[in-house]
Design a protein around this motif. Structure first.
Motif, PDB file in Angstrom:
ATOM      1  N   SER A  58       0.761  -1.072   0.001  1.00 44.40           N
ATOM      2  CA  SER A  58      -0.122  -0.016  -0.055  1.00 44.40           C
ATOM      3  C   SER A  58       0.843   1.052   0.174  1.00 44.40           C
ATOM      4  CB  SER A  58      -0.966   0.103   1.247  1.00 44.40           C
ATOM      5  OG  SER A  58      -0.374   0.194   2.301  1.00 44.40           O
ATOM      6  N   SER A  66      -6.904  -1.122   2.491  1.00 41.06           N
ATOM      7  CA  SER A  66      -8.150  -1.914   1.825  1.00 41.06           C
ATOM      8  C   SER A  66      -8.044  -1.492   0.371  1.00 41.06           C
ATOM      9  CB  SER A  66      -9.296  -1.170   2.391  1.00 41.06           C
ATOM     10  OG  SER A  66      -9.205   0.439   2.178  1.00 41.06           O
ATOM     11  N   GLU A  67      -7.491  -0.308  -0.329  1.00 43.18           N
ATOM     12  CA  GLU A  67      -7.231  -0.295  -1.652  1.00 43.18           C
ATOM     13  C   GLU A  67      -6.314  -1.054  -2.224  1.00 43.18           C
ATOM     14  OE1 GLU A  67      -8.094   4.427  -2.564  1.00 43.18           O
ATOM     15  OE2 GLU A  67      -6.508   3.931  -1.127  1.00 43.18           O
ATOM     16  N   ASP A  70      -8.049  -4.484  -2.475  1.00 40.57           N
ATOM     17  CA  ASP A  70      -8.873  -4.395  -3.735  1.00 40.57           C
ATOM     18  C   ASP A  70      -8.069  -4.625  -5.261  1.00 40.57           C
ATOM     19  OD1 ASP A  70     -11.386  -3.990  -2.308  1.00 40.57           O
ATOM     20  OD2 ASP A  70     -11.373  -1.793  -2.718  1.00 40.57           O
ATOM     21  N   TYR A  83     -11.847  -8.068   5.171  1.00 37.59           N
ATOM     22  CA  TYR A  83     -12.241  -6.414   5.367  1.00 37.59           C
ATOM     23  C   TYR A  83     -12.916  -6.200   6.736  1.00 37.59           C
ATOM     24  CZ  TYR A  83     -11.954  -5.040   0.619  1.00 37.59           C
ATOM     25  OH  TYR A  83     -11.518  -4.637  -0.668  1.00 37.59           O
ATOM     26  N   LEU A  86     -10.305  -5.384   9.252  1.00 38.59           N
ATOM     27  CA  LEU A  86      -9.323  -4.288   9.308  1.00 38.59           C
ATOM     28  C   LEU A  86      -9.842  -3.281  10.249  1.00 38.59           C
ATOM     29  CD1 LEU A  86      -9.325  -3.517   5.277  1.00 38.59           C
ATOM     30  CD2 LEU A  86      -7.459  -4.404   6.736  1.00 38.59           C
TER      31      LEU A  86
END
Length: 90
Positions: A58, A66-67, A70, A83, A86
């Protein structure tokens, strides 16, 4: 924004020109996008090889964890964190 000059193989130039026509974007924009995609690909590969953690990925991609999850999910790469597990942002 910095400027860099480099020599490309004819095939690479042709690819950039082809994408430029297909995407209706200038060649410089296409080259920048390809560099970004290449960087993302390389960092994801490092993650898969265990050279980067999710947090490291990240940070390298300049996105949230979280991105990053994804991004990995879109590529079909499983992650050990779900998820619901987190931490919430404050």
């Amino acid at each position: 924004m910095g400027v860099i000059s480099l020599r490309l193989k004819e095939k690479d130039l042709e690819r950039i020109e082809e994408l430029s026509r297909q995407e209706h974007k200038d060649k410089s924009t296409i080259a920048r996008e390809l560099l970004e995609y290449g960087w993302e690909f390389l960092m994801v590969r490092y993650y898969k090889e265990g050279k980067l953690s999710q947090e490291g990925l990240s940070k390298k991609l300049d996105i949230s964890i979280s991105e990053a999850i994804d991004v990995l999910a879109k590529l079909g790469i499983e992650t050990p964190i779900e998820y619901g597990r987190l931490p919430e942002r404050i």
